[in-house]
Design a protein around this motif. Sequence first.
Motif, mmCIF file in Angstrom:
data_model
loop_
_atom_site.group_PDB
_atom_site.id
_atom_site.type_symbol
_atom_site.label_atom_id
_atom_site.label_comp_id
_atom_site.label_asym_id
_atom_site.label_seq_id
_atom_site.Cartn_x
_atom_site.Cartn_y
_atom_site.Cartn_z
ATOM 1 N N ASN A 76 1.001 -0.973 0.064
ATOM 2 C CA ASN A 76 0.174 0.474 0.314
ATOM 3 C C ASN A 76 0.589 1.158 0.314
ATOM 4 O O ASN A 76 0.511 1.799 -0.936
ATOM 5 N N VAL A 77 1.835 1.251 0.239
ATOM 6 C CA VAL A 77 2.627 2.354 0.828
ATOM 7 C C VAL A 77 3.566 2.683 -0.312
ATOM 8 O O VAL A 77 3.507 3.357 -1.183
ATOM 9 N N VAL A 78 3.561 1.653 -1.418
ATOM 10 C CA VAL A 78 5.067 1.628 -2.917
ATOM 11 C C VAL A 78 3.731 2.050 -3.799
ATOM 12 O O VAL A 78 3.620 3.230 -4.177
ATOM 13 N N LEU A 79 2.623 1.960 -3.501
ATOM 14 C CA LEU A 79 0.956 2.669 -4.684
ATOM 15 C C LEU A 79 0.671 3.997 -4.140
ATOM 16 O O LEU A 79 0.162 4.734 -4.770
ATOM 17 N N ASP A 80 0.714 4.268 -2.915
ATOM 18 C CA ASP A 80 1.141 5.625 -2.503
ATOM 19 C C ASP A 80 2.098 6.182 -3.148
ATOM 20 O O ASP A 80 1.638 7.463 -3.595
ATOM 21 N N LEU A 81 4.053 6.022 -3.340
ATOM 22 C CA LEU A 81 4.228 5.872 -4.041
ATOM 23 C C LEU A 81 4.378 6.765 -5.508
ATOM 24 O O LEU A 81 4.586 7.477 -6.212
ATOM 25 N N TYR A 82 3.752 5.163 -6.139
ATOM 26 C CA TYR A 82 3.650 5.559 -7.551
ATOM 27 C C TYR A 82 2.652 4.906 -8.409
ATOM 28 O O TYR A 82 2.323 5.327 -9.157
ATOM 29 N N HIS A 83 0.990 5.284 -7.422
ATOM 30 C CA HIS A 83 0.312 5.201 -8.484
ATOM 31 C C HIS A 83 -0.985 6.538 -7.722
ATOM 32 O O HIS A 83 -0.664 7.701 -8.302
ATOM 33 N N TRP A 84 -0.653 6.733 -6.434
ATOM 34 C CA TRP A 84 -1.809 7.734 -6.117
ATOM 35 C C TRP A 84 -1.392 8.684 -5.550
ATOM 36 O O TRP A 84 -1.797 9.612 -5.140
ATOM 37 N N ALA A 85 0.703 8.740 -5.110
ATOM 38 C CA ALA A 85 1.679 10.538 -5.302
ATOM 39 C C ALA A 85 1.175 11.304 -3.751
ATOM 40 O O ALA A 85 0.646 12.018 -3.726
ATOM 41 N N ASN A 86 0.893 10.325 -2.742
ATOM 42 C CA ASN A 86 -0.043 10.308 -1.821
ATOM 43 C C ASN A 86 0.780 11.737 -0.576
ATOM 44 O O ASN A 86 1.878 11.315 -1.090
ATOM 45 N N VAL A 87 0.635 12.727 -0.672
ATOM 46 C CA VAL A 87 1.405 13.360 -0.037
ATOM 47 C C VAL A 87 2.051 12.857 1.702
ATOM 48 O O VAL A 87 3.623 13.581 1.572
ATOM 49 N N GLU A 88 1.842 12.133 1.930
ATOM 50 C CA GLU A 88 2.818 12.207 3.407
ATOM 51 C C GLU A 88 3.693 10.532 2.736
ATOM 52 O O GLU A 88 4.097 11.006 3.475
ATOM 53 N N ALA A 89 3.301 10.212 1.416
ATOM 54 C CA ALA A 89 5.049 9.252 1.401
ATOM 55 C C ALA A 89 5.530 10.205 0.133
ATOM 56 O O ALA A 89 6.762 9.855 -0.425
ATOM 57 N N VAL A 90 5.366 11.173 -0.113
ATOM 58 C CA VAL A 90 6.332 11.678 -1.517
ATOM 59 C C VAL A 90 7.619 12.307 -1.159
ATOM 60 O O VAL A 90 8.688 11.730 -1.570
ATOM 61 N N PRO A 91 8.256 12.624 1.018
ATOM 62 C CA PRO A 91 9.104 12.714 1.416
ATOM 63 C C PRO A 91 10.593 11.154 0.939
ATOM 64 O O PRO A 91 11.694 11.269 1.065
ATOM 65 N N ILE A 92 9.578 10.049 1.400
ATOM 66 C CA ILE A 92 10.055 8.810 1.096
ATOM 67 C C ILE A 92 10.102 8.444 0.001
ATOM 68 O O ILE A 92 11.436 8.299 -0.839
#
Length: 147
Positions: A9-25
């Motif tokens: 789910n975190v990978v999806l946040d990075l590569y699909h949803w562009a979740n702002v919480e994950a952008v720094p990662i």
Amino acid sequence: MLRFVLDTNVVLDLYHWANVEAVPIMAALEAGQIECLADERTLDELQRVLTYPQLKLTPEMIAERYARYRALVRVIDCGEAPPLPRCKDRDDQKFLELAARAGADILVSKDKALLKLSGRTKLAFRIVKPAAACALLPPIPDSPAHG
């Protein structure tokens, strides 16, 4: 260098949803400030999840997202993990095992079953949500402080 394991789910946040919480990662990973670890089981899960109809991805988009992630991670051989607590969600056990086998510092997850383990058991790595993981990142040279 901090070594991260990211659940799917975190990978999806990075590569699909562009979740702002994950952008720094993502920025830290692309800048070579952290190392992300994967194995065949976690990569297989990602490949499968990317085909879910609710994501509305074309075969080209699936291939592109998978290739971008795969190019940035270090793949660890599958093998025996040390004794670990059992995760209530059996699908998430592979992330615990990978983090333990690979000597990860941080397992980043939004999964309640995994996060519950973090306070209840002694592990050699931390299990944290994406926002907490971002707070642990080293500063990226020539970029504004994140937080």
